[in-house]
Design a protein around this motif. Structure first.
Motif, PDB file in Angstrom:
ATOM      1  N   GLU A   1       0.725  -0.978  -9.412  1.00  0.00           N
ATOM      2  CA  GLU A   1       0.211   0.206  -8.155  1.00  0.00           C
ATOM      3  C   GLU A   1      -1.515  -0.583  -8.771  1.00  0.00           C
ATOM      4  OE1 GLU A   1      -0.479   4.550  -8.972  1.00  0.00           O
ATOM      5  OE2 GLU A   1       1.923   4.693  -9.452  1.00  0.00           O
TER       6      GLU A   1
ATOM      7  N   GLU B   1      -5.806   9.079   0.279  1.00  0.00           N
ATOM      8  CA  GLU B   1      -5.741  10.392   1.128  1.00  0.00           C
ATOM      9  C   GLU B   1      -6.656  10.346   2.191  1.00  0.00           C
ATOM     10  OE1 GLU B   1      -6.606  14.717  -1.306  1.00  0.00           O
ATOM     11  OE2 GLU B   1      -7.777  13.270  -1.134  1.00  0.00           O
TER      12      GLU B   1
ATOM     13  N   TRP C   1      -2.728   1.759  -4.415  1.00  0.00           N
ATOM     14  CA  TRP C   1      -1.903   3.139  -4.024  1.00  0.00           C
ATOM     15  C   TRP C   1      -3.231   3.847  -2.927  1.00  0.00           C
ATOM     16  CZ3 TRP C   1       1.851   6.074  -5.624  1.00  0.00           C
ATOM     17  CH2 TRP C   1       1.288   7.252  -5.955  1.00  0.00           C
ATOM     18  N   ARG C   2      -2.570   4.851  -2.871  1.00  0.00           N
ATOM     19  CA  ARG C   2      -2.875   5.826  -1.328  1.00  0.00           C
ATOM     20  C   ARG C   2      -4.241   5.677  -1.235  1.00  0.00           C
ATOM     21  NH1 ARG C   2      -2.180  11.761  -0.906  1.00  0.00           N
ATOM     22  NH2 ARG C   2      -3.739  12.580  -2.882  1.00  0.00           N
TER      23      ARG C   2
ATOM     24  N   HIS D   1       1.131  -1.232  -0.006  1.00  0.00           N
ATOM     25  CA  HIS D   1       0.312   0.014  -0.015  1.00  0.00           C
ATOM     26  C   HIS D   1       0.624   0.792  -0.132  1.00  0.00           C
ATOM     27  CE1 HIS D   1      -3.699   2.399   2.170  1.00  0.00           C
ATOM     28  NE2 HIS D   1      -3.142   2.657   0.857  1.00  0.00           N
ATOM     29  N   HIS D   2      -0.128   2.216  -0.532  1.00  0.00           N
ATOM     30  CA  HIS D   2       1.144   3.393  -0.723  1.00  0.00           C
ATOM     31  C   HIS D   2       1.130   4.096   0.314  1.00  0.00           C
ATOM     32  CE1 HIS D   2       3.610   6.388  -3.555  1.00  0.00           C
ATOM     33  NE2 HIS D   2       3.157   7.597  -3.016  1.00  0.00           N
ATOM     34  N   ASP D   3       2.169   5.130   0.810  1.00  0.00           N
ATOM     35  CA  ASP D   3       1.554   5.994   1.743  1.00  0.00           C
ATOM     36  C   ASP D   3       1.521   5.369   2.999  1.00  0.00           C
ATOM     37  OD1 ASP D   3       3.569   8.187   0.909  1.00  0.00           O
ATOM     38  OD2 ASP D   3       1.989   8.670   0.279  1.00  0.00           O
ATOM     39  N   ASP D   4       1.129   4.135   3.071  1.00  0.00           N
ATOM     40  CA  ASP D   4       0.594   3.067   4.167  1.00  0.00           C
ATOM     41  C   ASP D   4       0.635   3.740   5.778  1.00  0.00           C
ATOM     42  OD1 ASP D   4      -1.789   0.502   4.852  1.00  0.00           O
ATOM     43  OD2 ASP D   4      -0.397   0.877   6.306  1.00  0.00           O
TER      44      ASP D   4
END
Length: 397
Positions: free
Chosen positions: A307, A346, A343-344, A71-74
């Motif tokens: 992604e 927000e 992807w992230r 997971h991005h920026d998790d």
């Protein structure tokens, strides 16, 4: 060592699979000759650190067992929280961290390099490594010629100028690479060792929206930019903790040639990635994962989905409750891929928008996520072997 919580699911799953195959004699598949075992892999950087080579080998071996969830920026922020040490939307739901932590190094490199948030990036990257997780980094770099962002595709001269020795843009871009080199060469775990990163520069180059994309570059310009980047980081700056990943965007069913669009050469790519924004179409993902798996075996390079996701995890405004089992786990079953990275999410505590791509506490797909989490095919942080220790019977050249 594999987490016992998942092993209990393996025997029933195999039994069900055997029964489904043997329910009718006519349905029993033909026995196929096993593919020869791969014992030797080639890496772009022959002087890569021991841990980087070990990670590369483990990316290959884990593909025959299942896929790592990422997971991005998790670890940095989630749907309703920001910069809380130890926090994770994934962990809030299943009690474990993702196996893969994805982050962006664009702000470390370009004119945003003095951002205070870069200290957060460094901190969470180290935390991920210290737990034994895998790191991958993209780079949404600003446009070094126009001063616009990475989506500024207003000029087809950007890469030309980067490659023009002595030009203002060339000098600027080398400074950006210098900053990334400094980051990579000073990113160390609490064990004192350099942290390996799966680095995927110029991602989604098959699309038109980036200054490095297909509408702004020619075949030779893109491949020359890729080679220049690798040669500069590896040979000039002495960065030896990178695994170089290419990641075309593949949103519809595509053939082999599309996965190799503007291929820089076998000696310049370690990892076959795919950014997959195909919507709620598991057949498309299944078909493309099959192509990616075959290409991975052919080229003897590990692969994965770098992604993916559906914004809001919904269909026409209605939450997709079975998303994780139907859209991720089922297409991944039987494939030969090392990772699937969402992807992230927000940070949006008031939940005014729908810019999130993975689960969080309270989302209606939680039950489906837990089912995927419990599958023996999905690897989370607690399931990983030592990814930084060389597995047996693999040699990296």
């Amino acid at each position: 060592m594999r987490n016992i919580r998942k092993e209990k699911y393996l025997l029933p799953a195999l039994l069900m699979l055997f029964m489904s195959y043997c329910s009718k004699v006519d349905d029993v598949p033909e026995m196929k000759e096993e593919e020869p075992e791969v014992n030797e892999l080639n890496i772009v950087d022959k002087n890569a650190t021991v841990e980087t080579k070990a990670l590369y080998a483990n990316l290959w071996t884990i593909q025959s067992k299942g896929f790592m969830f990422g997971h991005h920026d998790d670890l940095w922020y989630g749907r309703k929280w920001y910069n809380e040490a130890g926090r994770s939307d994934t962990k809030d739901v299943c009690g474990d961290y993702p196996a893969v932590f994805s982050f962006d190094v664009g702000e470390i490199m370009d004119d945003r390099h003095e951002s205070a948030e870069n200290q957060i990036r460094r901190r969470v990257a180290i935390e991920a490594y210290d737990r034994g997780e895998v790191l991958t980094a993209c780079a949404h770099l600003n446009n070094p010629l126009t001063g616009g962002d990475s989506w500024d595709n207003s000029s087809n001269q950007v890469v030309k100028e980067i490659l023009k020795e002595g030009s203002e843009t060339h000098v600027k871009f080398k400074m950006w690479l210098d900053r990334f080199a400094d980051f990579a060469l000073n990113l160390k775990g609490t064990d004192g060792k350099l942290i390996p990163i799966i680095f995927r520069p110029y991602h989604e180059h098959t699309q038109n929206w980036s200054w490095w994309g297909r509408s702004c570059t020619t075949q030779s310009e893109f491949t020359d930019l890729w080679k220049f980047t690798v040669n500069y980081l590896r040979n000039v700056k002495g960065v030896h903790n990178l695994i170089y990943a290419i990641s075309p965007q593949i949103d519809s069913v595509q053939g082999r040639d599309n996965f190799l669009f503007r291929w820089p050469g076998d000696d310049y790519v370690d990892f076959l990635g795919m950014d997959a924004y195909h919507g709620l179409n598991p057949v498309t993902l299944t078909t493309n994962l099959n192509t990616l798996s075959k290409l991975s075996k052919e080229l003897k390079k590990p692969c994965g989905v770098t992604e993916t996701g559906v914004e809001g995890i919904q269909r026409n405004g209605v939450p997709e409750k079975d998303y994780w089992t139907q859209q991720i786990l089922t297409p991944a079953t039987g494939q030969f891929i090392s990772l699937i990275v969402m992807w992230r999410n927000e940070y949006d505590p008031s939940e005014n928008g729908k810019h999130f791509y993975s689960v969080f506490k309270g989302h209606q797909s939680e039950s489906s996520f837990l089912e995927m989490y419990s599958s023996p095919l999905s690897f989370f942080s607690g399931d990983l072997p030592d990814m930084y220790r060389m597995p047996e019977n693999i040699t990296i050249k």
